[in-house]
Motif scaffolding. Structure first.
Motif, short mmCIF file in Angstrom:
data_model
loop_
_atom_site.label_atom_id
_atom_site.label_comp_id
_atom_site.label_asym_id
_atom_site.label_seq_id
_atom_site.Cartn_x
_atom_site.Cartn_y
_atom_site.Cartn_z
N UNK A 216 -2.65 4.16 5.47
CA UNK A 216 -2.25 3.61 4.17
C UNK A 216 -3.42 2.93 3.48
N UNK A 217 -4.27 2.27 4.24
CA UNK A 217 -5.46 1.64 3.65
C UNK A 217 -6.39 2.70 3.06
N UNK A 218 -6.64 3.77 3.82
CA UNK A 218 -7.51 4.84 3.33
C UNK A 218 -6.91 5.55 2.13
N UNK A 219 -5.62 5.84 2.21
CA UNK A 219 -4.95 6.53 1.10
C UNK A 219 -4.84 5.63 -0.13
N UNK A 220 -4.66 4.34 0.08
CA UNK A 220 -4.63 3.40 -1.05
C UNK A 220 -6.00 3.38 -1.74
N UNK B 286 0.63 4.15 -2.69
CA UNK B 286 0.27 5.50 -2.26
C UNK B 286 1.35 6.50 -2.68
N UNK B 287 2.60 6.16 -2.45
CA UNK B 287 3.68 7.07 -2.84
C UNK B 287 3.68 7.35 -4.34
N UNK B 288 3.36 6.35 -5.13
CA UNK B 288 3.38 6.50 -6.59
C UNK B 288 2.17 7.28 -7.10
N UNK B 289 1.02 7.11 -6.50
CA UNK B 289 -0.21 7.67 -7.06
C UNK B 289 -0.83 8.84 -6.29
N UNK C 276 0.83 -1.21 0.00
CA UNK C 276 0.00 0.00 0.00
C UNK C 276 0.86 1.25 0.00
N UNK C 277 1.93 1.24 0.79
CA UNK C 277 2.80 2.42 0.86
C UNK C 277 3.40 2.73 -0.51
#
Length: 125
Positions: free
Chosen positions: A67-71, A25-28, A21-22
């Motif tokens: 991370x789950x929410x941001x993913x 998230x970092x990529x998108x 997930x991290x």
């Protein structure tokens, strides 16, 4: 969205899941954020949550929930397509709001300071 679905989305997951997930998230995060910034009423909190989620000093459970929410936020496929004006990010807002409630107070002032600096830089572009 019902509470059960949001609860499933926000499961912190195992360490390997958090790592996946991290990376996602970092990529998108930033491309998605730029598209959504005008439609999300709490952009500052969202950017601070990003910095909190990638901060290695943040507790594991908090990182996992964020991370789950941001993913979910950066996923190209979700319950309501993000390309629909106004309502497109409403499911993302619901998930993010639930995440903020679940981690209440874990986002530190340093995360908000980074968010403010980033948003100021973005506004100048």
């Amino acid at each position: 969205m019902d509470d059960i679905k949001i609860g499933e989305i926000l499961l912190p997951g195992e360490e390997s899941e958090q790592e996946r997930r991290e990376k996602r998230v970092k990529r998108r995060f930033w491309p998605t954020f730029r598209r959504a910034a005008r439609q999300i009423p709490f952009s500052r909190d969202l950017v601070a949550a990003y910095y909190c989620a990638i901060d290695p000093q943040t507790p594991t459970r908090t990182r996992g929930i964020l991370l789950a929410a941001l993913a979910y936020f950066v996923l190209p496929i979700d319950i309501i397509p993000d390309v629909l004006a106004v309502v497109g990010f409403s499911d993302d807002v619901a998930v993010l709001t639930a995440a903020f409630a679940a981690i209440s107070g874990q986002i530190k002032e340093t995360h908000y300071t980074k968010a403010d600096a980033t948003l100021a830089d973005t506004a100048q572009d």
